[in-house]
Design an enzyme around this catalytic site. Structure first.
Site, mmCIF file in Angstrom:
data_model
loop_
_atom_site.group_PDB
_atom_site.id
_atom_site.type_symbol
_atom_site.label_atom_id
_atom_site.label_comp_id
_atom_site.label_asym_id
_atom_site.label_seq_id
_atom_site.Cartn_x
_atom_site.Cartn_y
_atom_site.Cartn_z
ATOM 1 N N ASP A 69 -12.069 0.441 -3.728
ATOM 2 C CA ASP A 69 -12.870 -0.399 -4.618
ATOM 3 C C ASP A 69 -12.396 -0.319 -6.076
ATOM 4 O OD1 ASP A 69 -14.954 -2.198 -5.124
ATOM 5 O OD2 ASP A 69 -16.367 -0.603 -5.633
ATOM 6 N N SER A 76 -19.029 -5.706 -7.294
ATOM 7 C CA SER A 76 -18.817 -5.853 -5.850
ATOM 8 C C SER A 76 -20.151 -6.138 -5.169
ATOM 9 C CB SER A 76 -18.244 -4.568 -5.256
ATOM 10 O OG SER A 76 -17.615 -3.769 -6.212
ATOM 11 N N GLN A 89 -13.538 -7.695 0.730
ATOM 12 C CA GLN A 89 -14.692 -7.519 -0.170
ATOM 13 C C GLN A 89 -15.068 -8.851 -0.786
ATOM 14 O OE1 GLN A 89 -14.900 -5.696 -4.473
ATOM 15 N NE2 GLN A 89 -15.394 -4.038 -3.054
#
Ligand SMILES: CCCCCCCCCCCCCC(=O)SCCNC(=O)CCNC(=O)[C@H](O)C(C)(C)COP(=O)(O)OP(=O)(O)OC[C@H]1O[C@@H](n2cnc3c(N)ncnc32)[C@H](O)[C@@H]1OP(=O)(O)O
Length: 341
Positions: free
Chosen positions: A252, A274, A323
């Site tokens: 991430d 996110s 994502q």
């Protein structure tokens, strides 16, 4: 063994199988550890200490945001994924290892507060186990993760995805060297260089080496794709569960932002976080050895989408991931990172 013959009626016949294990392989009898790095112990790598959790109750663990952990003004999303996966892993038979996870980021996390991880044992099968984890702060579920674990099993094996040809990590600059170069690079605007020089620099627990040399800034357009090598700084304990948590943590760090590359322009201020994150772990690997991470995104409707792949140095595809994130032009003053708790 002494041998003697005694008369007896045969009332049962059983077969005894005796397996001999040479002394040098007795470690195979020890159960595989689910690591427990002490967050205060300097000998562990920072990544391992960030993922340390304290057991609180059956199925309940507590994590904190270490002072030297990356924060970005909130609890870093990768920290939620890594810690929640660690909590789930600690409740699963240690012969089963995570093969996929799906997560949602529900609220901005407060890094000044501990995070409680409540694990729900959804199912324990013979080969598979499923866990649901809720990360809680102030009574609110701020993050949730579903993960599935599988016992090692032989099967078909092929790989179509090919690792792109990229320079070896040893030939590339570290983030620290890159930063030093950017500060004095005359091709970059002076205002940008001054900003880089004055911004507080907190080293990450993960070493990153970008494969392509680029002189773009956060105010100039660049292609919506990125390739870089990463590895945890320092050695990690020998536990595959930990290596997968560290890859989840790292995944991430530089992912969603790549969606913004073609839209960057002078004066652009963005508010991005996110929203969800999914990973599939295909093969075992070490996260303290170099891993190539490539990603290619798209953007639509205030949401960016990124898909990525991770390869070992010898070209094995080890992780596929995706994502979605919120990508907005920031209103001023930027308020998106304000905790909503
Ligand atoms: C090249 C590489 C260099 C290295 C770079 C490294 C960088 C590393 C980077 C690391 C990356 C790390 C990545 C990470 O770690 S991201 C961290 C992980 N993700 C999260 O924490 C997300 C958590 N989830 C949420 O916060 C919510 O679910 C969201 C917000 C997604 C939706 O929830 P909700 O449906 O409730 O949302 P809303 O639409 O009402 O909006 C929420 C608020 O925002 C205001 N709002 C709306 N529009 C704008 C706008 N345009 N400009 C400014 N503000 C705006 C809006 O009025 C509202 O405010 P208020 O009315 O509540 O006061």
């Amino acid at each position: 063994m002494a041998s003697s013959t005694q008369p007896a009626d045969v009332i049962a016949l059983s077969k005894l199988t005796c397996l001999l294990l040479p002394k040098e392989h007795t470690n195979l009898l020890e159960s595989k550890s689910i690591w427990s790095a002490d967050e205060t112990h300097e000998k562990f790598s920072l990544a391992e200490r960030i993922l340390h959790l304290d057991p609180v109750e059956v199925n309940i663990f507590q994590g904190i945001t270490l002072p030297d952990a990356p924060k970005f003004g909130k609890v870093f999303g990768g920290q939620f994924i890594g810690q929640a996966l660690a909590a789930a892993s600690k409740t699963v038979d240690c012969l089963k290892i995570v093969h996929s996870l799906h997560a949602y980021f529900l609220l901005i996390g407060d890094f000044n507060m501990p995070i409680t991880y409540q694990v729900h044992r959804v199912r324990d099968g013979k080969s598979f186990a499923t866990r649901r984890v809720e990360a809680i702060q102030n009574g609110n579920v701020v993050f949730t993760l579903l993960a599935s674990f599988q016992k090692e099993e032989g099967g078909f094996n092929h790989q179509v995805a090919e690792m792109p040809s990229v320079p070896n990590p040893e030939e590339l600059l570290s983030m620290e060297e890159l930063r030093e170069r950017r500060i004095i690079d005359p091709r970059l605007p002076r205002t940008y260089r001054n900003k880089v020089a004055s911004r507080e620099y907190v080293p990450w627990p993960i070493e990153i080496r970008f494969c392509e040399h680029n002189t773009s800034t956060n105010q100039t357009k660049s292609p919506p794709s990125l390739r870089y090598w990463f590895r945890a700084k320092g050695k990690l304990s020998d536990d595959q569960a930990l290596h997968r948590c560290v890859a989840a943590y790292t995944s991430d760090l530089i992912f969603l932002q790549v969606s913004l590359n073609p839209h960057r322009e002078k004066g652009l201020k963005s508010a991005s976080v996110s929203l969800d994150h999914s990973m599939w772990f295909h093969r075992p690997f070490r996260a303290d050895d170099w891993v190539l991470y490539i990603n290619s995104p798209s953007a639509h409707g205030a949401r960016g989408f990124v898909s990525g792949q991770m390869f070992t140095r010898n070209g094995e595809l080890i992780v596929s991931l995706t994502q979605e994130g919120l990508l907005r032009r920031a209103r001023s003053p930027v308020s998106a990172a304000k905790p909503k708790l």
